[in-house]
Design an enzyme around this catalytic site. Structure first.
Site, PDB file in Angstrom:
ATOM      1  N   ALA A 148       0.806  -1.235   0.000  1.00 35.53           N
ATOM      2  CA  ALA A 148       0.000   0.000   0.000  1.00 35.53           C
ATOM      3  C   ALA A 148       0.834   1.278   0.000  1.00 35.53           C
ATOM      4  O   ALA A 148       0.289   2.360   0.142  1.00 35.53           O
ATOM      5  CB  ALA A 148      -0.954  -0.011   1.184  1.00 35.53           C
ATOM      6  N   ARG A 192       2.375   2.550  -2.476  1.00 35.42           N
ATOM      7  CA  ARG A 192       2.192   3.305  -3.734  1.00 35.42           C
ATOM      8  C   ARG A 192       1.190   2.609  -4.631  1.00 35.42           C
ATOM      9  O   ARG A 192       0.636   1.560  -4.260  1.00 35.42           O
ATOM     10  CB  ARG A 192       3.535   3.505  -4.463  1.00 35.42           C
ATOM     11  CG  ARG A 192       4.296   2.235  -4.756  1.00 35.42           C
ATOM     12  CD  ARG A 192       5.749   2.580  -5.096  1.00 35.42           C
ATOM     13  NE  ARG A 192       6.574   1.389  -5.169  1.00 35.42           N
ATOM     14  CZ  ARG A 192       6.791   0.686  -6.268  1.00 35.42           C
ATOM     15  NH1 ARG A 192       6.230   1.047  -7.398  1.00 35.42           N
ATOM     16  NH2 ARG A 192       7.573  -0.375  -6.241  1.00 35.42           N
ATOM     17  N   ASP A 244       7.607  -8.215   4.445  1.00 35.86           N
ATOM     18  CA  ASP A 244       7.582  -8.913   3.157  1.00 35.86           C
ATOM     19  C   ASP A 244       6.455  -9.939   3.251  1.00 35.86           C
ATOM     20  O   ASP A 244       6.495 -10.830   4.108  1.00 35.86           O
ATOM     21  CB  ASP A 244       8.939  -9.601   2.952  1.00 35.86           C
ATOM     22  CG  ASP A 244       8.985 -10.428   1.676  1.00 35.86           C
ATOM     23  OD1 ASP A 244       7.925 -10.665   1.047  1.00 35.86           O
ATOM     24  OD2 ASP A 244      10.104 -10.877   1.327  1.00 35.86           O
ATOM     25  N   VAL A 245       5.453  -9.833   2.378  1.00 38.83           N
ATOM     26  CA  VAL A 245       4.295 -10.739   2.489  1.00 38.83           C
ATOM     27  C   VAL A 245       4.662 -12.209   2.248  1.00 38.83           C
ATOM     28  O   VAL A 245       3.903 -13.106   2.607  1.00 38.83           O
ATOM     29  CB  VAL A 245       3.137 -10.333   1.529  1.00 38.83           C
ATOM     30  CG1 VAL A 245       2.552  -8.983   1.916  1.00 38.83           C
ATOM     31  CG2 VAL A 245       3.580 -10.356   0.073  1.00 38.83           C
ATOM     32  N   SER A 266      -5.796 -10.045 -12.163  1.00 41.42           N
ATOM     33  CA  SER A 266      -5.417  -9.184 -13.303  1.00 41.42           C
ATOM     34  C   SER A 266      -6.043  -9.744 -14.568  1.00 41.42           C
ATOM     35  O   SER A 266      -6.310 -10.963 -14.646  1.00 41.42           O
ATOM     36  CB  SER A 266      -3.892  -9.193 -13.453  1.00 41.42           C
ATOM     37  OG  SER A 266      -3.518  -8.643 -14.699  1.00 41.42           O
ATOM     38  N   TYR A 325       3.444 -14.373 -14.004  1.00 40.26           N
ATOM     39  CA  TYR A 325       2.433 -13.445 -13.466  1.00 40.26           C
ATOM     40  C   TYR A 325       1.018 -13.926 -13.794  1.00 40.26           C
ATOM     41  O   TYR A 325       0.116 -13.896 -12.952  1.00 40.26           O
ATOM     42  CB  TYR A 325       2.702 -12.069 -14.080  1.00 40.26           C
ATOM     43  CG  TYR A 325       1.848 -10.934 -13.587  1.00 40.26           C
ATOM     44  CD1 TYR A 325       2.116 -10.302 -12.365  1.00 40.26           C
ATOM     45  CD2 TYR A 325       0.793 -10.443 -14.355  1.00 40.26           C
ATOM     46  CE1 TYR A 325       1.348  -9.236 -11.937  1.00 40.26           C
ATOM     47  CE2 TYR A 325       0.022  -9.378 -13.932  1.00 40.26           C
ATOM     48  CZ  TYR A 325       0.303  -8.773 -12.723  1.00 40.26           C
ATOM     49  OH  TYR A 325      -0.464  -7.713 -12.300  1.00 40.26           O
ATOM     50  N   ALA A 380       0.140 -16.842 -11.645  1.00 38.04           N
ATOM     51  CA  ALA A 380      -0.127 -16.396 -10.265  1.00 38.04           C
ATOM     52  C   ALA A 380      -1.496 -15.724 -10.176  1.00 38.04           C
ATOM     53  O   ALA A 380      -2.260 -15.966  -9.238  1.00 38.04           O
ATOM     54  CB  ALA A 380       0.963 -15.433  -9.797  1.00 38.04           C
ATOM     55  N   LYS A 381      -1.813 -14.878 -11.152  1.00 32.25           N
ATOM     56  CA  LYS A 381      -3.082 -14.135 -11.095  1.00 32.25           C
ATOM     57  C   LYS A 381      -4.277 -15.067 -11.338  1.00 32.25           C
ATOM     58  O   LYS A 381      -5.360 -14.833 -10.796  1.00 32.25           O
ATOM     59  CB  LYS A 381      -3.064 -12.980 -12.097  1.00 32.25           C
ATOM     60  CG  LYS A 381      -2.087 -11.856 -11.721  1.00 32.25           C
ATOM     61  CD  LYS A 381      -2.283 -11.389 -10.300  1.00 32.25           C
ATOM     62  CE  LYS A 381      -1.736 -10.002 -10.027  1.00 32.25           C
ATOM     63  NZ  LYS A 381      -1.842  -9.618  -8.611  1.00 32.25           N
TER      64      LYS A 381
HETATM   65  P1  NAP Z   1       3.193  -1.090  -7.865  1.00 37.91           P
HETATM   66  O1  NAP Z   1       2.943   0.355  -8.175  1.00 37.91           O
HETATM   67  O2  NAP Z   1       4.434  -1.730  -8.342  1.00 37.91           O
HETATM   68  O3  NAP Z   1       3.069  -1.256  -6.284  1.00 37.91           O
HETATM   69  C1  NAP Z   1       3.211  -2.528  -5.689  1.00 37.91           C
HETATM   70  C2  NAP Z   1       3.481  -2.357  -4.213  1.00 37.91           C
HETATM   71  O4  NAP Z   1       3.645  -3.671  -3.657  1.00 37.91           O
HETATM   72  C3  NAP Z   1       4.760  -1.569  -3.926  1.00 37.91           C
HETATM   73  O5  NAP Z   1       4.540  -0.623  -2.916  1.00 37.91           O
HETATM   74  C4  NAP Z   1       5.723  -2.663  -3.493  1.00 37.91           C
HETATM   75  O6  NAP Z   1       6.696  -2.271  -2.555  1.00 37.91           O
HETATM   76  C5  NAP Z   1       4.781  -3.638  -2.822  1.00 37.91           C
HETATM   77  N1  NAP Z   1       5.394  -4.956  -2.684  1.00 37.91           N
HETATM   78  C6  NAP Z   1       6.076  -5.655  -3.633  1.00 37.91           C
HETATM   79  N2  NAP Z   1       6.518  -6.809  -3.137  1.00 37.91           N
HETATM   80  C7  NAP Z   1       6.118  -6.855  -1.840  1.00 37.91           C
HETATM   81  C8  NAP Z   1       6.282  -7.791  -0.784  1.00 37.91           C
HETATM   82  N3  NAP Z   1       6.972  -8.932  -0.969  1.00 37.91           N
HETATM   83  N4  NAP Z   1       5.746  -7.509   0.433  1.00 37.91           N
HETATM   84  C9  NAP Z   1       5.076  -6.359   0.630  1.00 37.91           C
HETATM   85  N5  NAP Z   1       4.877  -5.426  -0.327  1.00 37.91           N
HETATM   86  C10 NAP Z   1       5.398  -5.667  -1.547  1.00 37.91           C
HETATM   87  O7  NAP Z   1       1.998  -2.009  -8.407  1.00 37.91           O
HETATM   88  P2  NAP Z   1       0.471  -1.655  -8.758  1.00 37.91           P
HETATM   89  O8  NAP Z   1       0.405  -1.382 -10.201  1.00 37.91           O
HETATM   90  O9  NAP Z   1      -0.072  -0.701  -7.777  1.00 37.91           O
HETATM   91  O10 NAP Z   1      -0.189  -3.100  -8.543  1.00 37.91           O
HETATM   92  C11 NAP Z   1      -0.884  -3.470  -7.354  1.00 37.91           C
HETATM   93  C12 NAP Z   1      -1.529  -4.830  -7.569  1.00 37.91           C
HETATM   94  O11 NAP Z   1      -2.429  -4.779  -8.666  1.00 37.91           O
HETATM   95  C13 NAP Z   1      -0.540  -5.939  -7.898  1.00 37.91           C
HETATM   96  O12 NAP Z   1      -0.960  -7.146  -7.302  1.00 37.91           O
HETATM   97  C14 NAP Z   1      -0.622  -6.018  -9.392  1.00 37.91           C
HETATM   98  O13 NAP Z   1      -0.210  -7.260  -9.855  1.00 37.91           O
HETATM   99  C15 NAP Z   1      -2.095  -5.747  -9.613  1.00 37.91           C
HETATM  100  N6  NAP Z   1      -2.416  -5.267 -10.958  1.00 37.91           N
HETATM  101  C16 NAP Z   1      -1.906  -4.107 -11.447  1.00 37.91           C
HETATM  102  C17 NAP Z   1      -2.251  -3.677 -12.731  1.00 37.91           C
HETATM  103  C18 NAP Z   1      -1.739  -2.390 -13.327  1.00 37.91           C
HETATM  104  O14 NAP Z   1      -2.050  -2.123 -14.505  1.00 37.91           O
HETATM  105  N7  NAP Z   1      -0.997  -1.573 -12.624  1.00 37.91           N
HETATM  106  C19 NAP Z   1      -3.119  -4.459 -13.513  1.00 37.91           C
HETATM  107  C20 NAP Z   1      -3.604  -5.641 -12.976  1.00 37.91           C
HETATM  108  C21 NAP Z   1      -3.257  -6.035 -11.698  1.00 37.91           C
HETATM  109  P3  NAP Z   1       8.096  -1.578  -2.996  1.00 37.91           P
HETATM  110  O15 NAP Z   1       7.706  -0.225  -3.494  1.00 37.91           O
HETATM  111  O16 NAP Z   1       8.895  -1.525  -1.748  1.00 37.91           O
HETATM  112  O17 NAP Z   1       8.659  -2.474  -4.056  1.00 37.91           O
END
Ligand code: NAP
Length: 250
Positions: free
Chosen positions: A11, A13, A60-61, A139, A151, A154-155
């Site tokens: 959460a 970003r 770390d989750v 996703s 990915y 996983a999704k």
């Molecule tokens: P993002 O901007 O990259 O943010 C992901 C966040 O997860 C970051 O704050 C990151 O931390 C954190 N994170 C990564 N690994 C972690 C871990 N092991 N433990 C705890 N926190 C962790 O991604 P997003 O685009 O917001 O995506 C959020 C979710 O939506 C994800 O599950 C993604 O797969 C899904 N999603 C996104 C999209 C899209 O278009 N953006 C589309 C479909 C699904 P750090 O900053 O420290 O790395």
């Protein structure tokens, strides 16, 4: 009504930050769980400026003991959690023949193992309260996407996980649903643009041309869907996958 506590993973970003802010505006006390606790604190400050209650927790989750400690910290510091949004995610894209075992394992560890560990740690509070809401971030890539074998698997896996938890936890007043976003403007999609060497603005413009509502998504679009799933009135909606992608998906 007493304030309910929500945990949003990843959460600090992107979508997670948008979800955390929305749930705080909806009246939840929100734990901003992320790898980077300092970055999470910026989201907490933004929530507090708007009059909300939040706590930044670094974990770390994919790490079992870190997850247990983080959830206990939330329960003691903010309140026993009854809402969980499994949002933390990473990409390690590559075509199958170039994908390393590390790329595969890293993605499985955050999305699948992470959602499993945090859900397992939180469900005890939901069962005790006789009420809970879990929302997992899937996703459109679950339907298949070139360069994302890890990915995508996983999704898609998270969709099966969602349906199974819905079956197991329903009798305790806990609903479990998944949201499958399409293209959302975050650092994750910015990283994809960079990898393929296209400026982000151009990348989003091209994506929008393929989307029926003629724009790309924003974290608030996903936060709105989460807000519905965790609401009091959504108690009869469980085991569903909602595609939030600006149009129908195959
Ligand atoms: P993002 O901007 O990259 O943010 C992901 C966040 O997860 C970051 O704050 C990151 O931390 C954190 N994170 C990564 N690994 C972690 C871990 N092991 N433990 C705890 N926190 C962790 O991604 P997003 O685009 O917001 O995506 C959020 C979710 O939506 C994800 O599950 C993604 O797969 C899904 N999603 C996104 C999209 C899209 O278009 N953006 C589309 C479909 C699904 P750090 O900053 O420290 O790395």
């Amino acid at each position: 009504m007493t304030t309910r506590t929500a945990i949003v993973t990843g959460a600090a970003r992107g979508i997670g930050a948008g979800v955390a802010k929305r749930l705080a505006a909806d009246g939840f006390a929100v734990a901003v769980l992320d790898l980077d606790e300092a970055a999470g604190r910026r989201v907490v400050e933004a929530i507090e400026r708007e009059g909300g209650r939040a706590l930044a927790v670094g974990a770390d989750v994919g790490d079992e003991s870190a997850v247990q400690a983080a959830v206990a910290r939330v329960a003691n510091g903010l309140g026993e959690p009854s809402v969980l949004v499994n949002n933390a995610g990473i990409i390690r894209d590559n075509l199958l023949f170039k994908m390393t075992v590390d790329d595969w394992d890293a993605v499985m560890s955050v999305h699948l193992r992470g959602a499993f560990l945090v859900s397992r740690a939180v469900q005890q509070y939901m069962v005790k309260a006789g009420w809970g809401r879990i929302v997992n971030l899937s996703s459109t890539s679950a339907l298949g996407n070139r360069g994302q074998a890890n990915y995508s698997a996983a999704k898609a896996g998270l969709q099966g996980f969602t349906k199974t938890l819905a079956i197991e936890l329903g009798k305790f007043g806990v609903t479990v649903n998944a949201i499958a976003p399409g293209f959302i403007e975050t650092d994750m999609t910015a990283a994809t643009a960079e990898r393929i060497g296209v400026p982000f603005e151009e990348f989003t413009k091209r994506a929008a041309e393929q989307i029926p509502v003629a724009r790309t998504g924003r974290p608030e679009d996903i936060a709105h869907a989460v807000s519905f799933f965790v609401s009091e009135g959504a108690g009869f909606v469980s085991g569903q996958v909602l595609y939030v992608a600006g149009g129908p998906t195959a």
